[in-house]
Design a protein around this motif. Sequence first.
Motif, short mmCIF file in Angstrom:
data_model
loop_
_atom_site.label_atom_id
_atom_site.label_comp_id
_atom_site.label_asym_id
_atom_site.label_seq_id
_atom_site.Cartn_x
_atom_site.Cartn_y
_atom_site.Cartn_z
N HIS A 160 28.25 -16.52 37.99
CA HIS A 160 27.72 -15.25 37.50
C HIS A 160 28.07 -15.03 36.03
CE1 HIS A 160 26.54 -14.69 41.59
NE2 HIS A 160 27.76 -15.10 41.92
N CYS A 199 19.43 -13.64 40.88
CA CYS A 199 20.69 -14.28 41.25
C CYS A 199 21.10 -13.81 42.65
CB CYS A 199 21.77 -13.93 40.23
SG CYS A 199 23.34 -14.78 40.48
N HIS A 221 21.93 -14.86 35.06
CA HIS A 221 23.15 -15.57 35.42
C HIS A 221 22.83 -17.06 35.55
CE1 HIS A 221 25.60 -11.93 37.14
NE2 HIS A 221 25.43 -11.88 35.83
ZN LIG Z 1 24.90 -13.43 39.64
#
Ligand SMILES: [Zn+2]
Length: 328
Positions: A179, A190, A198
């Motif tokens: 992340h 994500c 990310h």
């Molecule tokens: Zn993420």
Amino acid sequence: MANAVVPEETYLALDIGGTKVNSGFVTLSEEGYTVTGQERIPTMAQRGGQDVLLRIVHLVERQVAQAKTQGIELKGIGIGSAGVVDSEHGLIATATDTMPGWAGARVAEAIHLGRGLADIPLYMVGDVGAHGLGEALRGAGVGYDSVLSIGVGTGIGGAYIQHGKLLTGEHGVAGHAGHIPHGLGKGVLCSCGTTAGHIEPVASGTGLATLYNLRKEQAGQDSFVENGAEVVARMNEGEEFARMIVTTSATALGECIAGMGNLFDPSVIIISGSVVKAGPQWWDALRAGFLSSALPLVQKTQLVQGELGDDAPLVGAASAIQRHLREA
Ligand SMILES: [Zn+2]
């Protein structure tokens, strides 16, 4: 280790993942480790957190009884679990949709209520942290003061270990390497729910396929892939587009790893997970991305492949409880 003689100690270790729960007796000694008596059960995560937890308690009861039968003296139980783990309270702080209802699971409390388990010492860390601890203390990180461990599989995770201690952070979140922001991920969803950009959704195994399919669509072509392994297979068959995707993805990941390297200046960086088997093109691009963004002294840091494979999380979980007991 400062102690002159480190006796052999055996722990019950558990690796709780989204698809399976693995368990085994891990014996740690000065020379290394052994894993015996493994029993795996399917997680069946869709049945919900309480159902999963109940079956884990039964697994622990069986394993502790098995140890007794075999004359194995268990010093404690070490657990590496999916989700963000609150090690102090032995519970799951948050978890993703892959394990519905796992968030809030009071793992330590439930196990201690199990048959014959009331007094057994227990310590739980995150599964990625356990993996990193295993590699750091018994695998590719042996002999190094500090280790940055990165796992690249279905998702991307990380762990930072210094002098054998796992950095957990204020909320147990430390190490969430997937992340870290990267421009390549902008607009791609994500697993954490953001589309801000990310690295995980474009550099994990799943991410390779996502990036391939997105770019194919933009190019007006419709030759989609199911997973990252298929992208790698197409690259190995000579497909230029697949090679470009693998290179782009690995370069971006290398840049993110350089950022983490610049922050922590680890003695070594260990890369594990299914994607590391993608081959030399992936590794070359990863290293190129790393070198382009790492500070001059950090550029000297080796990026090496993990050595323990599936043993890593179990060995790391055992190491975590061992350290916890020694500090207590
Ligand atoms: Zn993420």
